[in-house]
Write a protein that holds these residues in place. Structure first.
Motif: not given
Length: 378
Positions: A47-48, A51-52, A244, A241
């Motif tokens: 999820e974001y 990934w961030s 994701a 984002a």
């Protein structure tokens, strides 16, 4: 060589950097209190937030690699410290995405297939939790807080310069301290995911500060350092984002996740059969119901599910957050369906398309399921 204790940021840039980093903690605190479902979705694999975190460490690795490249040459001290920072950030970034295994679909070494339930190439799932926590606390406190404070003492600062150790700007001490405090106090579940993103941003901003100090960035960014900080933060969040969203599409057709769901459902089935045995009467067919397994555990006191065969999969790499909340490989809830009149009970996941296809009596479509009681178990 520039003095490592001399911050080249003005106070506005320093305050902005701390607000952007600690704002992540505030954002997650708000989600946890007011939007818990979205919070728990946010901290899931691929999820974001994850990934961030990857993007923050990957950008930091690239920046420290650039610093290492510019620091080489005859008559110069070996840039071992910036090289070490680049390797560290690269390692963390790689671990976040299991070294691209889910993207490139390659097979990891046999050791990871055997000892990591996710069957992915990463180290953090096969080492002890205590060691992992101690390592992160040491890095946050040692690099981000202790080192810049020691460098402010002239004799120690001189020694650090002679050793080629590049100290992070003191402006980032509040953010490192906030990350360390959050990790130690752990105010809500899975705070560690938030802390990892905060630390990634700290390392990224520290690398930008170093590049500016060594004139390795365009003149415009040197004159207005807040611009590079803002752009870097925005890129990390935007790409997190975007990745994701792409990962959701990618994993929707991932056969490895289907196989993982089958293994997890079989473990849950055996736990429910144990509860139906003479040792426990928590599970029965006396009443029809259709609900999430997590809700069933909470409402029916089915605590066996928290320490049975499904829970044991954590020791083989099943993420703790998925185990605790009974989430499938697509980060959606596992469900239990009981039809007392038909003497049927089965567990199922929505499967790759992430929507319910099954009826009250049959497992249909691409749903992944297993009967606890029913025609297929006779």
């Amino acid at each position: 060589m520039a003095d490592p204790t001399d911050s080249t940021w003005d106070w506005k840039t320093g305050v902005l950097a701390n607000l952007l980093i600690t704002g992540v903690l505030g954002y997650m605190a708000v989600l946890h209190k007011w939007a818990p479902d979205f919070y728990y979705m946010s901290v899931q694999e691929d999820e974001y937030i994850e990934w961030s975190t990857y993007c923050a460490f990957a950008f930091a690795a690239a920046a420290w690699l650039l610093a290492t490249w510019r620091g080489r040459g005859w008559g110069r001290r070996l840039p071992w410290f910036t090289a070490g920072l680049a390797l560290f950030c690269l390692f963390v970034a790689g671990e976040e995405i299991s070294w691209g295994q889910r993207l490139l679909a390659y097979r990891p070494p046999a050791y990871f297939l055997e000892h990591n339930f996710q069957q992915e190439l990463n180290v953090h799932n096969v080492i002890s939790t205590d060691l992992r926590k101690l390592s992160l606390r040491t890095i946050i406190g040692g690099y981000g807080i202790v080192l810049p404070l020691l460098a402010a003492i002239p004799p120690i600062g001189l020694l650090l310069r002679r050793l080629g150790i590049h100290v992070p700007t003191p402006w980032l001490i509040p953010s490192f301290a906030a990350a360390l405090a959050a990790y130690v106090e752990y105010p809500w579940k899975y705070t560690g995911e938030t802390v990892e993103l905060m630390v990634g941003l700290c390392f990224l901003f520290a690398s930008l500060h170093h590049l500016r100090k060594t004139n390795a960035v365009p003149a415009g960014f040197r004159r207005q350092p807040w611009v590079s900080v803002t752009i870097a933060w925005a890129l990390v969040m935007a790409l997190g984002a975007t990745n994701a969203a792409a990962a959701r599409v990618h994993r929707s057709e991932d056969p490895a996740r289907i196989e993982a769901a089958k293994i997890e459902l079989e473990a849950l089935r055996r736990d429910f059969l144990w509860m139906a045995s003479g040792r426990s009467k928590v599970f029965s067919l006396s009443h029809s119901l259709h609900k999430r397994v997590y809700t069933y555990e909470q409402e029916h006191g089915a605590h066996r599910l928290l320490r049975g065969e499904f829970a044991d999969l954590v020791s083989r790499g099943l993420p703790e957050e998925r185990a605790e909340f009974f989430l499938d490989p697509w980060n959606l809830p596992y469900w239990i369906n009981i039809r007392s009149s038909q003497r049927i009970a089965f567990l199922y996941s929505f499967g790759p398309n992430r929507r319910r296809d099954s009826s009250y009596t049959e497992i249909r479509g691409d749903d992944v399921g297993v009967f606890i009681v029913g025609p297929q178990t006779d």
